[in-house]
Design a protein around this motif. Structure first.
Motif, PDB file in Angstrom:
ATOM      1  N   LYS A  70      -8.967  -3.108  -3.081  1.00  0.00           N
ATOM      2  CA  LYS A  70      -8.180  -3.495  -1.553  1.00  0.00           C
ATOM      3  C   LYS A  70      -8.963  -3.599  -0.400  1.00  0.00           C
ATOM      4  O   LYS A  70      -9.888  -2.514  -0.055  1.00  0.00           O
ATOM      5  CB  LYS A  70      -6.961  -2.446  -1.631  1.00  0.00           C
ATOM      6  CG  LYS A  70      -6.106  -2.456  -2.746  1.00  0.00           C
ATOM      7  CD  LYS A  70      -4.661  -1.777  -2.622  1.00  0.00           C
ATOM      8  CE  LYS A  70      -3.894  -1.740  -3.715  1.00  0.00           C
ATOM      9  NZ  LYS A  70      -3.263  -2.974  -4.217  1.00  0.00           N
ATOM     10  N   ASN A 126      -7.150  -7.230  -9.899  1.00  0.00           N
ATOM     11  CA  ASN A 126      -7.418  -6.268  -8.715  1.00  0.00           C
ATOM     12  C   ASN A 126      -8.588  -6.881  -7.919  1.00  0.00           C
ATOM     13  O   ASN A 126      -9.285  -6.183  -7.110  1.00  0.00           O
ATOM     14  CB  ASN A 126      -7.854  -5.014  -9.171  1.00  0.00           C
ATOM     15  CG  ASN A 126      -7.876  -3.883  -8.105  1.00  0.00           C
ATOM     16  OD1 ASN A 126      -6.985  -4.215  -6.984  1.00  0.00           O
ATOM     17  ND2 ASN A 126      -8.429  -2.804  -7.892  1.00  0.00           N
ATOM     18  N   TYR A 162       2.765  -7.453   1.695  1.00  0.00           N
ATOM     19  CA  TYR A 162       2.313  -5.921   1.979  1.00  0.00           C
ATOM     20  C   TYR A 162       1.993  -5.610   3.345  1.00  0.00           C
ATOM     21  O   TYR A 162       1.970  -4.688   4.019  1.00  0.00           O
ATOM     22  CB  TYR A 162       1.579  -5.637   0.922  1.00  0.00           C
ATOM     23  CG  TYR A 162       1.277  -4.177   0.903  1.00  0.00           C
ATOM     24  CD1 TYR A 162       2.305  -3.176   0.897  1.00  0.00           C
ATOM     25  CD2 TYR A 162      -0.020  -3.499   0.991  1.00  0.00           C
ATOM     26  CE1 TYR A 162       2.007  -1.733   0.915  1.00  0.00           C
ATOM     27  CE2 TYR A 162      -0.245  -2.118   0.958  1.00  0.00           C
ATOM     28  CZ  TYR A 162       0.782  -1.386   0.755  1.00  0.00           C
ATOM     29  OH  TYR A 162       0.542  -0.048   0.851  1.00  0.00           O
ATOM     30  N   ALA A 163       1.403  -6.926   3.834  1.00  0.00           N
ATOM     31  CA  ALA A 163       0.562  -6.698   5.208  1.00  0.00           C
ATOM     32  C   ALA A 163       0.566  -8.040   5.834  1.00  0.00           C
ATOM     33  O   ALA A 163       0.049  -8.981   4.793  1.00  0.00           O
ATOM     34  CB  ALA A 163      -0.655  -6.005   5.070  1.00  0.00           C
ATOM     35  N   SER A 176      -4.282  -6.013   0.293  1.00  0.00           N
ATOM     36  CA  SER A 176      -4.536  -5.181   1.565  1.00  0.00           C
ATOM     37  C   SER A 176      -4.307  -3.875   1.258  1.00  0.00           C
ATOM     38  O   SER A 176      -3.311  -3.372   0.891  1.00  0.00           O
ATOM     39  CB  SER A 176      -3.854  -5.971   2.738  1.00  0.00           C
ATOM     40  OG  SER A 176      -4.080  -7.364   2.870  1.00  0.00           O
ATOM     41  N   ALA A 177      -5.148  -2.935   2.106  1.00  0.00           N
ATOM     42  CA  ALA A 177      -4.521  -1.693   2.402  1.00  0.00           C
ATOM     43  C   ALA A 177      -3.281  -1.818   3.336  1.00  0.00           C
ATOM     44  O   ALA A 177      -3.238  -2.593   4.025  1.00  0.00           O
ATOM     45  CB  ALA A 177      -5.544  -0.918   3.205  1.00  0.00           C
ATOM     46  N   GLY A 178      -2.570  -0.811   3.502  1.00  0.00           N
ATOM     47  CA  GLY A 178      -1.297  -0.847   3.949  1.00  0.00           C
ATOM     48  C   GLY A 178      -1.297  -1.014   5.620  1.00  0.00           C
ATOM     49  O   GLY A 178      -0.541  -1.781   6.200  1.00  0.00           O
ATOM     50  N   MET A 188      -2.309 -14.143   4.202  1.00  0.00           N
ATOM     51  CA  MET A 188      -1.263 -13.207   4.114  1.00  0.00           C
ATOM     52  C   MET A 188      -1.853 -11.912   3.357  1.00  0.00           C
ATOM     53  O   MET A 188      -2.592 -12.131   2.492  1.00  0.00           O
ATOM     54  CB  MET A 188      -0.053 -13.537   3.467  1.00  0.00           C
ATOM     55  CG  MET A 188       0.637 -14.926   4.263  1.00  0.00           C
ATOM     56  SD  MET A 188       1.601 -15.827   3.147  1.00  0.00           S
ATOM     57  CE  MET A 188       2.076 -17.245   4.238  1.00  0.00           C
ATOM     58  N   GLY A 189      -1.065 -10.635   3.458  1.00  0.00           N
ATOM     59  CA  GLY A 189      -1.593  -9.636   2.622  1.00  0.00           C
ATOM     60  C   GLY A 189      -0.436  -9.594   1.301  1.00  0.00           C
ATOM     61  O   GLY A 189       0.533  -9.593   1.376  1.00  0.00           O
ATOM     62  N   ALA A 190      -1.322  -9.485   0.258  1.00  0.00           N
ATOM     63  CA  ALA A 190      -0.698  -9.070  -1.030  1.00  0.00           C
ATOM     64  C   ALA A 190      -0.493  -7.752  -1.544  1.00  0.00           C
ATOM     65  O   ALA A 190      -1.722  -7.189  -1.182  1.00  0.00           O
ATOM     66  CB  ALA A 190      -1.311 -10.151  -2.140  1.00  0.00           C
ATOM     67  N   TYR A 191       0.072  -7.397  -2.305  1.00  0.00           N
ATOM     68  CA  TYR A 191      -0.019  -5.820  -2.577  1.00  0.00           C
ATOM     69  C   TYR A 191      -0.712  -5.645  -3.839  1.00  0.00           C
ATOM     70  O   TYR A 191      -1.159  -4.480  -3.961  1.00  0.00           O
ATOM     71  CB  TYR A 191       1.766  -5.467  -2.741  1.00  0.00           C
ATOM     72  CG  TYR A 191       1.832  -4.165  -3.242  1.00  0.00           C
ATOM     73  CD1 TYR A 191       1.393  -3.092  -2.142  1.00  0.00           C
ATOM     74  CD2 TYR A 191       2.530  -3.632  -4.309  1.00  0.00           C
ATOM     75  CE1 TYR A 191       1.611  -1.796  -2.538  1.00  0.00           C
ATOM     76  CE2 TYR A 191       2.606  -2.356  -4.491  1.00  0.00           C
ATOM     77  CZ  TYR A 191       2.062  -1.239  -3.702  1.00  0.00           C
ATOM     78  OH  TYR A 191       2.413   0.133  -4.059  1.00  0.00           O
ATOM     79  N   ALA A 192      -0.833  -6.683  -4.657  1.00  0.00           N
ATOM     80  CA  ALA A 192      -1.335  -6.366  -5.901  1.00  0.00           C
ATOM     81  C   ALA A 192      -2.159  -8.143  -6.333  1.00  0.00           C
ATOM     82  O   ALA A 192      -1.166  -9.004  -5.966  1.00  0.00           O
ATOM     83  CB  ALA A 192      -0.796  -6.000  -6.776  1.00  0.00           C
ATOM     84  N   LEU A 193      -3.254  -7.934  -6.737  1.00  0.00           N
ATOM     85  CA  LEU A 193      -3.868  -9.532  -7.231  1.00  0.00           C
ATOM     86  C   LEU A 193      -4.324  -9.313  -8.621  1.00  0.00           C
ATOM     87  O   LEU A 193      -4.706  -8.199  -8.934  1.00  0.00           O
ATOM     88  CB  LEU A 193      -4.925  -9.857  -6.227  1.00  0.00           C
ATOM     89  CG  LEU A 193      -4.364 -10.362  -4.937  1.00  0.00           C
ATOM     90  CD1 LEU A 193      -5.288 -10.767  -4.003  1.00  0.00           C
ATOM     91  CD2 LEU A 193      -3.449 -11.539  -4.922  1.00  0.00           C
ATOM     92  N   PHE A 251      -3.998  -2.762   6.875  1.00  0.00           N
ATOM     93  CA  PHE A 251      -5.070  -3.877   7.278  1.00  0.00           C
ATOM     94  C   PHE A 251      -4.293  -4.938   7.468  1.00  0.00           C
ATOM     95  O   PHE A 251      -3.592  -5.470   6.800  1.00  0.00           O
ATOM     96  CB  PHE A 251      -5.933  -4.109   5.928  1.00  0.00           C
ATOM     97  CG  PHE A 251      -7.074  -5.112   5.911  1.00  0.00           C
ATOM     98  CD1 PHE A 251      -8.161  -4.690   6.790  1.00  0.00           C
ATOM     99  CD2 PHE A 251      -7.004  -6.364   5.734  1.00  0.00           C
ATOM    100  CE1 PHE A 251      -9.004  -5.869   7.005  1.00  0.00           C
ATOM    101  CE2 PHE A 251      -7.754  -7.265   5.882  1.00  0.00           C
ATOM    102  CZ  PHE A 251      -8.837  -6.866   6.685  1.00  0.00           C
ATOM    103  N   SER A 252      -4.632  -5.582   8.834  1.00  0.00           N
ATOM    104  CA  SER A 252      -4.122  -6.624   9.447  1.00  0.00           C
ATOM    105  C   SER A 252      -4.831  -7.926   9.626  1.00  0.00           C
ATOM    106  O   SER A 252      -4.706  -8.591  10.646  1.00  0.00           O
ATOM    107  CB  SER A 252      -2.860  -6.281  10.437  1.00  0.00           C
ATOM    108  OG  SER A 252      -3.667  -5.642  11.551  1.00  0.00           O
ATOM    109  N   GLN A 291      -6.223 -10.276   7.696  1.00  0.00           N
ATOM    110  CA  GLN A 291      -6.312 -11.130   6.923  1.00  0.00           C
ATOM    111  C   GLN A 291      -6.831 -12.511   7.042  1.00  0.00           C
ATOM    112  O   GLN A 291      -7.725 -13.228   6.517  1.00  0.00           O
ATOM    113  CB  GLN A 291      -4.982 -11.436   6.210  1.00  0.00           C
ATOM    114  CG  GLN A 291      -4.310 -10.522   5.324  1.00  0.00           C
ATOM    115  CD  GLN A 291      -3.651  -9.300   6.256  1.00  0.00           C
ATOM    116  OE1 GLN A 291      -3.307  -9.585   7.215  1.00  0.00           O
ATOM    117  NE2 GLN A 291      -3.385  -8.088   5.640  1.00  0.00           N
TER     118      GLN A 291
END
Lengths: 154, 154, 154
Positions: free
Chosen positions: B54, B142, A137-138, B101-103, B134-139, B105-106, B108
């Motif tokens: 997030k 949460n 996602y990022a 991550s928020a979309g 890395m950035g995950a969309y969901a964990l 946010f970079s 990590q």
């Protein structure tokens, strides 16, 4: 010049020059004859991103493929830095590639081929590897792709 | 008290008490002298999340760093549970950190430093490792961050 | 028939027939007695996805569990293809599962249990493993889940 060095020259590939980081995180870690490389980014020799954005939105597949190839060049530079000669690589074991993806982009493997194809160009059948390619996602510095690799040394 | 035990005490670090799960998924798996730890979450000793949300939206970087450090404490607790004394850790090989991550946010890597810094505090140069962040969309549950680790034992 | 073969039969499990890919990316890579499997997808024997979509939006948990189980069947098929008899698996070391998740879906471990439960059904306690389960933003061919595995051979 080593055999792999000659092949790099024939392919017109010049590896970037790199400095080790020397902090908590290092570029590579060796246990026995297995080397784990940290995730490689599509950055230049100063660590600045050459490519940025999400694949399928900001970048197309062809550009993302090139970004993945640059990750591969950086991986080769790390390998060379740690083991001196790329000939010391027995074979590539495993690759994990993450693609900074638009929500409807689902061709992650075609992106990571930019990395995988380079390994086969350079190492021949010894460059073949198990692989996972997924959508993130990022990613750090908003790069489009990062790739980590495990190799066997000899 | 072991050398690492003394260092933990000097750092004021008390490890959480944990129970093994004993189902299909276990906290760690050993092959030869290499130990693979399951992904560690920022949870308390009852498995309840201490941090949720997030990063870049619900949590800021500093809080996420602390959550990653808690993942590290839980990883040390698993290590101690399996091998008895942390001195048996020869070195940390590899870390993979995923940040919810928020979309946009970079950063990590700056989050996962919460984990990596702890390893260097506790193990010194033996705590240095290859890493991917890395950035995950969901964990799961949460949580803002999960971290898995591979270590070499001696 | 081997012991594991008998157990598969008793469980009514028939493994899919597969062809190796034979390109840069291979289904599995062996180093010493450790085998790394490429990410397995919930696809049929022609490589076509049996399940598609995001878990928590297009698919529910039960369906995603089945998709993860299919990833496991495909993993067993790769193992059998490479080592001949599943009895040659000493134990499962590590599993990484990625779930194509809706933004508010946070039960990734329950999905990947479809894979983990199968390993314990087939291999018994030797099927227990360290694991990470995470949410991906996008996956190849928009499948709901991919799972990679590391096993020890004997």
């Amino acid at each position: 010049m080593s055999e792999t060095g000659k092949r790099l020259e024939a392919l017109g590939i010049e590896l970037p020059v790199r400095d080790r980081k020397g902090k908590g995180v290092v570029d590579a870690s060796i246990v026995g004859d297995v080397m784990y490389l940290s995730a490689q980014l599509p950055v230049d020799e100063n660590g600045q991103p050459v490519y940025v954005g999400k694949v399928g939105a900001d970048l197309d597949l062809d550009t993302a493929y090139k970004a993945a190839r640059l990750c591969g060049l950086n991986a080769l530079a790390v390998l060379k830095d740690y083991v001196g000669e790329l000939d010391r690589v027995d074979h590539v074991i495993k690759v994990l590639g993450l693609v900074n993806s638009a929500g409807d982009f689902s061709s992650q493997p075609a992106v990571i081929n930019g990395f995988s194809d380079l390994m086969v160009e350079v190492f021949g059948y010894r460059g073949q590897h198990a692989r996972s390619a997924m959508g993130a996602y990022a990613l750090p510095m908003n790069v489009p792709v990062v790739v980590e690799m495990i190799v066997k040394l000899r």
